[in-house]
Design an enzyme around this catalytic site. Structure first.
Site, mmCIF file in Angstrom:
data_model
loop_
_atom_site.group_PDB
_atom_site.id
_atom_site.type_symbol
_atom_site.label_atom_id
_atom_site.label_comp_id
_atom_site.label_asym_id
_atom_site.label_seq_id
_atom_site.Cartn_x
_atom_site.Cartn_y
_atom_site.Cartn_z
ATOM 1 N N TYR A 147 0.737 -1.283 0.000
ATOM 2 C CA TYR A 147 -0.017 0.029 -0.146
ATOM 3 C C TYR A 147 0.931 1.187 -0.136
ATOM 4 C CZ TYR A 147 -2.769 3.653 2.256
ATOM 5 O OH TYR A 147 -3.518 4.655 2.334
HETATM 6 N N1 LIG Z 1 -9.632 7.519 5.950
HETATM 7 C C1 LIG Z 1 -8.225 7.947 6.446
HETATM 8 O O1 LIG Z 1 -8.136 7.884 7.613
HETATM 9 C C2 LIG Z 1 -7.180 7.932 5.289
HETATM 10 C C3 LIG Z 1 -7.143 8.146 3.949
HETATM 11 N N2 LIG Z 1 -6.452 8.203 3.017
HETATM 12 C C4 LIG Z 1 -6.741 8.312 1.594
HETATM 13 O O2 LIG Z 1 -7.694 9.020 1.333
HETATM 14 C C5 LIG Z 1 -8.630 8.426 0.475
HETATM 15 C C6 LIG Z 1 -10.161 8.523 0.872
HETATM 16 O O3 LIG Z 1 -10.141 7.604 2.146
HETATM 17 P P1 LIG Z 1 -11.448 7.023 2.502
HETATM 18 O O4 LIG Z 1 -12.520 7.892 2.098
HETATM 19 O O5 LIG Z 1 -11.243 6.307 3.721
HETATM 20 O O6 LIG Z 1 -11.429 5.985 1.387
HETATM 21 P P2 LIG Z 1 -12.164 4.284 1.236
HETATM 22 O O7 LIG Z 1 -11.292 3.289 2.041
HETATM 23 O O8 LIG Z 1 -13.522 4.650 1.793
HETATM 24 O O9 LIG Z 1 -12.040 3.940 -0.370
HETATM 25 C C7 LIG Z 1 -12.717 4.992 -1.095
HETATM 26 C C8 LIG Z 1 -13.387 4.274 -2.084
HETATM 27 O O10 LIG Z 1 -12.500 3.463 -3.167
HETATM 28 C C9 LIG Z 1 -13.202 2.694 -3.624
HETATM 29 N N3 LIG Z 1 -12.544 1.689 -4.532
HETATM 30 C C10 LIG Z 1 -11.535 1.007 -3.855
HETATM 31 N N4 LIG Z 1 -11.080 -0.039 -4.717
HETATM 32 C C11 LIG Z 1 -11.637 0.129 -5.961
HETATM 33 C C12 LIG Z 1 -11.700 -0.280 -7.189
HETATM 34 N N5 LIG Z 1 -10.747 -1.338 -7.385
HETATM 35 N N6 LIG Z 1 -12.296 0.332 -8.309
HETATM 36 C C13 LIG Z 1 -13.087 1.500 -8.030
HETATM 37 N N7 LIG Z 1 -13.186 1.948 -6.895
HETATM 38 C C14 LIG Z 1 -12.539 1.375 -5.863
HETATM 39 C C15 LIG Z 1 -14.190 1.915 -2.770
HETATM 40 O O11 LIG Z 1 -15.344 1.657 -3.576
HETATM 41 P P3 LIG Z 1 -16.589 0.949 -3.075
HETATM 42 O O12 LIG Z 1 -16.963 1.241 -1.613
HETATM 43 O O13 LIG Z 1 -17.840 1.698 -3.829
HETATM 44 O O14 LIG Z 1 -16.374 -0.644 -3.428
HETATM 45 C C16 LIG Z 1 -14.119 3.134 -1.722
HETATM 46 O O15 LIG Z 1 -15.671 3.637 -1.539
HETATM 47 C C17 LIG Z 1 -8.092 7.196 0.138
HETATM 48 O O16 LIG Z 1 -7.137 7.394 -1.106
HETATM 49 C C18 LIG Z 1 -7.001 6.958 1.066
HETATM 50 O O17 LIG Z 1 -6.371 6.078 0.629
HETATM 51 C C19 LIG Z 1 -5.185 8.121 3.592
HETATM 52 C C20 LIG Z 1 -4.883 8.294 4.939
HETATM 53 C C21 LIG Z 1 -5.703 8.258 5.921
HETATM 54 N N1 LIG Z 2 -8.328 3.700 1.491
HETATM 55 C C1 LIG Z 2 -8.143 3.952 2.329
HETATM 56 N N2 LIG Z 2 -6.916 4.139 2.881
HETATM 57 C C2 LIG Z 2 -6.464 4.444 4.204
HETATM 58 C C3 LIG Z 2 -7.513 4.456 5.373
HETATM 59 C C4 LIG Z 2 -8.819 3.894 4.694
HETATM 60 O O1 LIG Z 2 -9.988 3.697 5.739
HETATM 61 N N3 LIG Z 2 -8.933 3.805 3.332
HETATM 62 N N4 LIG Z 2 -7.313 4.595 6.470
HETATM 63 C C5 LIG Z 2 -5.802 4.699 6.851
HETATM 64 C C6 LIG Z 2 -5.698 4.819 8.391
HETATM 65 O O2 LIG Z 2 -6.463 6.226 8.814
HETATM 66 C C7 LIG Z 2 -4.196 5.262 8.724
HETATM 67 O O3 LIG Z 2 -3.707 6.461 8.456
HETATM 68 C C8 LIG Z 2 -4.344 5.180 10.353
HETATM 69 O O4 LIG Z 2 -2.869 5.379 10.565
HETATM 70 C C9 LIG Z 2 -4.761 4.951 5.941
HETATM 71 N N5 LIG Z 2 -5.349 4.558 4.401
#
Ligand SMILES: NC(=O)C1=CN([C@@H]2O[C@H](COP(=O)(O)OP(=O)(O)OC[C@H]3O[C@@H](n4cnc5c(N)ncnc54)[C@H](OP(=O)(O)O)[C@@H]3O)[C@@H](O)[C@H]2O)C=CC1
Ligand SMILES: Nc1nc2c(c(=O)[nH]1)N=C([C@H](O)[C@@H](O)CO)CN2
Length: 235
Positions: A147
């Site tokens: 990742y």
């Molecule tokens: N949340 C956090 O604390 C953190 C988030 N981030 C980054 O911020 C962004 C948003 O985070 P967050 O809202 O938690 O994200 P999520 O984990 O909720 O993922 C967002 C969406 O990505 C979609 N997805 C995953 N794989 C595929 C695929 N193969 N094709 C199409 N869609 C796909 C999923 O679709 P579906 O559900 O419709 O299947 C999901 O709803 C991400 O890039 C994440 O890595 C980074 C650090 C921390």
């Molecule tokens: N696609 C996602 N990426 C990440 C998520 C998540 O929920 N969906 N969450 C994290 C964590 O919050 C991490 O930042 C905690 O240390 C990271 N990426």
């Protein structure tokens, strides 16, 4: 006519929150989703054009791009938000984990950016690409190795596409640390995670929404990564 903002992975959480933010400002939205949830119907009712897309295969990316070009001839911005947070585990195939991570975090943004350059350059103003990366780009991760590597690749795409697309398109990363928990995160996990940053909180989607809007509004930032991490780098 205002060109739409494309948000990938807008079916939940941060992507959904930003899509709603844009619609509340009467900004046109094209949202992709993989899993159909009631929130997708709500977005459509609010005026978003919701396109199903599974970026897990190159055919899935190609199908999406063909559908996108039927929907619009221009784009105001692309928010590459779609992501999977896959850990390594004893029962997972490392090759599959790395392939899956690179496909969604590097191949997908790479293919979409190249294909959508004409749409971004056919817009009424300077346009934006925003890559949602992760704080771990700086430090790595012992539990999410593939990742982290794929998000580092995405961050490097920011540098290359900023060079390629200037001055008509700005290209930046947002590198969040903990923004929001996932259902099922234990109290012990939450307590430990909150201690990893100076500010000690999980701010929720709004913190990401504001940072995305900040980049869209700023005419003089490109090729940069904005750390959205509560000072985690100083703990
Ligand atoms: N949340 C956090 O604390 C953190 C988030 N981030 C980054 O911020 C962004 C948003 O985070 P967050 O809202 O938690 O994200 P999520 O984990 O909720 O993922 C967002 C969406 O990505 C979609 N997805 C995953 N794989 C595929 C695929 N193969 N094709 C199409 N869609 C796909 C999923 O679709 P579906 O559900 O419709 O299947 C999901 O709803 C991400 O890039 C994440 O890595 C980074 C650090 C921390
Ligand atoms: N696609 C996602 N990426 C990440 C998520 C998540 O929920 N969906 N969450 C994290 C964590 O919050 C991490 O930042 C905690 O240390 C990271 N990426």
């Amino acid at each position: 006519m205002t060109s739409p903002i494309l948000i990938t992975g807008a079916g939940q959480r941060i992507g959904l929150a930003f899509a709603k933010h844009c619609l509340e400002q009467d900004l046109p939205v094209i949202a992709t989703y993989r899993t159909h949830r009631p929130a997708v119907d709500e977005l459509a009712e609010a005026g978003a054009r919701c396109l199903h897309a599974d970026f897990a295969t190159d055919q899935g990316i190609e199908h999406f791009l063909n559908r996108l070009k039927e929907e619009t001839v221009s784009l105001r911005a692309i928010i590459h938000n779609a992501s999977d947070w896959l850990p390594e585990s004893p029962d997972s195939d490392p090759a599959e984990v790395m392939t899956t991570m690179m496909q969604i975090h590097a191949m997908t943004p790479y293919r979409i950016n190249l294909a959508c350059r004409p749409l971004l350059e056919n817009s009424e103003s300077v346009t934006d690409i925003i890559h949602m990366t992760d704080y771990v780009v700086e430090k790595g991760s012992a539990k999410h190795i593939a990742y982290a590597a794929s998000k580092a690749a995405l961050n490097n795409l920011t540098l290359s596409f900023a060079r390629l697309m200037a001055p008509s398109v700005k290209v930046n990363s947002i590198a969040p640390a903990l923004i929001m928990f996932n259902e099922g995160d234990s109290e012990a996990y939450r307590e430990k995670a909150l201690k990893k940053s100076l500010l000690g909180l999980a701010p929720g989607e709004e913190a990401a929404v504001r940072t995305i809007q900040f980049l869209l509004d700023n005419p003089y930032i490109t090729g940069r990564s904005i750390g959205l991490d509560g000072g985690r780098h100083l703990v």
